[in-house]
Structure formats: structure tokens, C-alpha cells
Write an enzyme that holds these catalytic residues in place. Structure first.
Site, mmCIF file in Angstrom:
data_model
loop_
_atom_site.group_PDB
_atom_site.id
_atom_site.type_symbol
_atom_site.label_atom_id
_atom_site.label_comp_id
_atom_site.label_asym_id
_atom_site.label_seq_id
_atom_site.Cartn_x
_atom_site.Cartn_y
_atom_site.Cartn_z
ATOM 1 N N GLY A 135 0.779 -1.240 0.000
ATOM 2 C CA GLY A 135 0.000 0.000 0.000
ATOM 3 C C GLY A 135 0.809 1.288 0.000
ATOM 4 N N LYS A 206 0.601 -11.044 -4.246
ATOM 5 C CA LYS A 206 1.338 -9.805 -4.536
ATOM 6 C C LYS A 206 2.500 -10.075 -5.484
ATOM 7 C CE LYS A 206 0.108 -7.858 -0.044
ATOM 8 N NZ LYS A 206 0.521 -7.758 1.357
#
Ligand SMILES: NC(=O)c1ccc[n+]([C@@H]2O[C@H](COP(=O)([O-])OP(=O)(O)OC[C@H]3O[C@@H](n4cnc5c(N)ncnc54)[C@H](OP(=O)(O)O)[C@@H]3O)[C@@H](O)[C@H]2O)c1
Length: 433
Positions: A135, A206
Site C-alpha cells: 500500500g 502480490k
């Protein structure tokens, strides 16, 4: 002043943080963009009890995401629900309604990102997913723009803040994983069901995205070798330190002469490396380029920084809507040359840390050394801390670089031996860093 209008679906951690930033920074965002970013509609099943910042003005509230996607004023849909079931319907429906999409959903994009992106291009809209990985680190922008002129040869990351918090606390306090996990749950760093984090699934999603962006190949979760951190003991950190290493959940992707090797696994990394200095719930990505050499990116992986990534994506997409510039090229599989095809990790060659726990008796080392020798594996060192419990004695053997397949064969043969109190643990010693 003109505006671009946004609908937000999902008002949990990321959604509420996104709304708070959009409300607080509205004037600054308008100055940066030259037009306003207006929140027109918001949705969550419990929308009535959600705190919608008053500064956003009149916002349409609904429990039905279809109302946001079909709302005639909404130009960008932010999908902040998570999971793959409802989220994929929201994204599909937004694209079908020719609304641009911003998502934080790594799971969905890792599973069907290439197909979603192709549909977005055909529909002439914009799509952004910066918040889906690390993030607080704008790593998508780095790979798609910042260093896109280079050819990436290796990418290593610490992509799961929960695991990094657990491992660094185990190391600092010599505490077992169960105790640190319970504390991480109390602090809000770990979910009630921690499997997605500590078994490696979250980090694998990810890595699918980062490897696809970095190497231009279509990567699927099954291309990535995955192992979680459940079997790491405090004593492993002590032995690792004697070897001038530490242990991290390493997400790696690197080009070898055989192809692209991809993994998410606990590994020993030298304490002198920059990744070893990444402590607590932080994330980091190290990229090696053929021409640009090493670059390193560091920041928070969750919480408010994810909201910043969503807002920045909304700003980029809004700019592109205003300038009439829809997505033209998918960030997935842009080369389509097949040069970097994923290959089995069994081909990887490296040094290994082998930790054994045995019911001590004469002849154990000779037996283990015999099996290793029969697979042409050379011993490097043997470590054994003074230990009281002879019935569960831990010790470590490190071996010189050898293929993962040879180690697996040796461990397979060792599994027949009757003196182990726990299955041997094999961790690679990453020297590529
Ligand atoms: N948390 C982080 O720091 C972080 C970091 C990076 C990426 N992400 C990603 O961001 C996304 C959101 O994560 P989060 O942590 O914000 O999740 P969360 O706190 O669980 O929030 C999910 C939100 O979605 C809403 N929702 C669920 N099903 C819905 C439905 N059928 N219709 C309408 N609303 C629905 C929930 O509403 P109700 O509560 O009203 O049911 C809730 O507001 C995920 O993809 C996650 O992987 C999160």
C-alpha cells in the site's frame, strides 16, 4: 470548477481511509488536478452505521453495489470490498457500464488481472491497482514507468507485513510464533484467521502482480513455489545469527538460464543486506535491472498508506478520463516473447540451512552425512548450541550450493530414519541479494 465523480464500494479499512483522505485533502487535490474529485456514491452492507465525512457533502448511500456501478453520475468505481466473488462482479459490471475502475484487490488481480485488463482496454476505460501491493510503496508506478526502460533481472521483496512483524519480534525476543501471532492479532496486524498471511497466500498474490509487471510474463499463483513461516522456531534465529544471517519471508523472482524462478518462502538472508534491516510490519522491494542496477523501495504495506494509494490512483485515472486517454496496453504479459517463462524451483541451486531435531543417540551425524554424500551434497558447517534436552536436540548442518531437487531427495530419504522428533527443516540461504 469542473469535476470527475467517484463511487466507492466497500467502506472497511481501506474504503474509510480513502474517504477520509478525499475529504481532508479535497482542496489540495483540486489544485493538483485542476478539477475536483467528487465522491458521488458510497456502498457497504452496513452503510447506515458508517461514518461518512461531512466534508464530502451530499453523497448517495446504498447497500447495493449495483446502484453505484449504474449511477449515471459515477465515472470511476473504487472496488474496495476484497475477496474474489462480489469483487469480480463489481469490476466486471463497472467495465460493462464503461466506468473506470480503481481496485486494491491483489487476490482478484492475481487470479484474473490479465483478462480484466484486456476487457478494460476493449471497453475504452481506465484501470488502476496500485493499492493492491505494498500500500505505501508506489511500486506499480515504478515498474510501469519509473524503471520501465530497464530490463529487470531480479526482484526480491518483503511483501507481507504480518509475517515480517512476527519474524522480527520472534528474533528480538526469542519468543515462539504462537505467542507473537496472538500479540499481532491483538494489535490488529494479523487477522483472526491468519492463514492467508502466515502460510504465504497473501504474499504470493502480490508476487504474481509484481512479477507480471517486472518481467512481462503471464504469471499465475501456481507458478510460484510457496511455503509459510509456521515451522520457524526462535532457535532458528540464533543459529542463523551464528551464520551472520537472519530469516525473512522472502518473495523472489529472478531470471536464470533455465527461466524465471518464483518463490515465497522463509529464507536465510545475510544480516548485511538492506532487506535484513526491514523490521516490523514494513514492506520493501529490491529490484535489480540489467542497466539500472539496484533500486530499493520501502514503506508501510497496510492501513492509511493504502488509502493514499487508492486516492493517487483515483487522481491518475481522473486525469486520464479528462484527457481522453483510455488504457491501451496491458501491464500483464507485455512482452509475450516467452523469454521469461516460469520454471520449477527444483532447478534452483543455492546453499542450504538444514535444521534437525532428534532424540539423541550415537551415529546420527554419520547417518545424515551419509545420505547427503550419496546425493553429492557437500557439508559446509555444523552448529549445535549447548542444550539440556537430549530427547529433542536441535542442531544445524549447512551445505554448499546444491539443487533444490537434491535437497528434496535427501530429505525424502531421511524421512525413513527413526530418530527425528520433528521433520527436518530446509531453508535456502539467499546469496543473490
Ligand atoms: N487492510 C489493508 O490495510 C489493505 C492493504 C492493501 C490492500 N487491501 C485490500 O483492500 C481491499 C479491502 O480491504 P479492507 O481491509 O478495507 O477490507 P474490510 O475492512 O473487510 O472492508 C470490506 C468492505 O467491503 C464491504 N462489503 C463486503 N461485501 C460487500 C457487498 N456484498 N456489498 C457491499 N459492500 C460489501 C464491507 O461492508 P460491511 O462491513 O458493511 O459488510 C466493508 O465495508 C481488499 O481487497 C484487501 O486485500 C487492504
Amino acid at each position: 470548477m469542473e469535476e470527475v465523480r467517484v463511487g466507492v464500494v466497500g467502506l472497511g479499512n481501506v474504503g474509510s481511509s480513502t474517504l477520509a483522505i478525499l475529504a481532508e485533502n479535497a482542496d489540495q487535490i483540486a489544485l493538483k488536478l485542476g478539477f475536483r474529485l467528487t465522491v458521488t456514491a458510497v456502498c457497504s452492507r452496513s452503510v447506515a452505521s458508517r461514518n461518512i465525512p461531512a466534508a464530502l457533502g451530499a453523497v448517495y448511500k446504498t447497500t447495493d453495489w449495483r446502484e453505484v456501478v449504474r449511477h449515471p453520475d459515477v465515472q470511476i468505481v473504487a472496488e474496495l470490498v476484497g475477496g474474489t466473488a462480489v469483487a469480480s462482479q463489481i469490476v466486471e459490471s463497472a467495465i460493462a457500464n464503461r466506468k473506470s475502475v480503481v481496485t486494491a484487490n491483489k487476490e482478484l488481480m492475481a487470479e484474473c488481472g490479465p483478462e480484466i485488463w484486456d476487457r478494460a482496454i476493449r471497453s475504452g476505460i481506465n484501470l488502476a491497482m496500485e493499492a493492491s501491493v505494498c500500500g505505501g510503496i508506489p511500486i506499480h508506478a515504478v515498474l510501469r514507468e519509473g524503471i520501465s526502460g530497464d530490463r529487470v533481472v531480479a526482484l526480491y521483496g518483503i511483501l507481507n507485513g504480518t509475517c515480517n512483524y512476527i519474524l522480527t519480534e520472534m528474533e528480538k525476543r526469542n519468543t515462539p510464533i504462537g505467542e507473537v501471532l496472538a500479540e499481532a492479532q491483538r494489535l490488529g496486524y494479523a487477522e483472526a484467521d491468519p492463514a492467508a498471511d502466515i502460510d504465504g497466500y497473501d504474499a504470493r498474490s502480490k508476487l504474481v502482480l509484481l512479477a507480471a509487471l517486472a518481467f512481462g510474463e503471464k504469471i499465475t499463483p501456481s507458478d510460484i513455489f510457496m511455503e509459510g513461516i509456521r515451522r520457524i522456531l526462535p532457535i532458528d534465529f540464533r543459529y542463523a545469527l551464528q551464520l551472520k544471517h537472519t530469516i525473512r519471508l522472502v518473495c523472489g523472482a529472478r531470471i536464470t538460464p533455465d527461466g524465471l524462478i518464483l518463490f515465497v518462502r522463509p529464507a536465510l538472508i545475510p544480516v548485511s543486506t538492506i532487506l535484513a534491516g526491514v523490521q516490523g510490519p514494513y514492506n520493501a522491494v529490491w529490484v535489480k535491472g540489467k542497466y539500472g542496477e539496484d533500486t530499493f523501495y520501502y514503506g508501510w504495506g497496510a492501513g492509511h498508506p493504502t488509502g493514499v494509494a487508492v486516492v493517487s490512483d483515483l487522481m491518475r485515472v481522473a486525469r486520464e478520463i479528462r484527457s481522453g486517454s483510455p488504457e491501451r496496453v496491458s501491464p500483464f504479459a507485455h512482452e509475450r516473447l516467452g523469454e521469461n517463462k516460469p520454471v520449477s524451483i527444483a532447478l534452483q541451486k543455492c546453499a542450504w540451512y538444514l535444521r534437525f531435531r532428534v532424540d539423541d543417540r550415537p551415529g546420527i551425524i554419520a547417518k545424515l552425512a551419509g545420505i547427503l554424500a550419496s546425493k553429492q551434497i557437500s557439508l559446509e558447517a555444523m552448529l549445535q548450541e549447548p542444550y539440556e534436552g537430549k530427547h529433542d536436540l536441535p542442531f544445524v548442518i549447512t551445505v554448499e550450493p546444491t539443487s533444490e531437487q537434491s535437497i528434496r531427495d535427501a530429505l525424502g530419504e531421511m524421512s525413513q530414519l527413526d530418530f527425528f522428533t520433528d521433520a527436518p527443516l530446509a531453508l535456502p540461504m539467499e546469496t543473490a541479494l
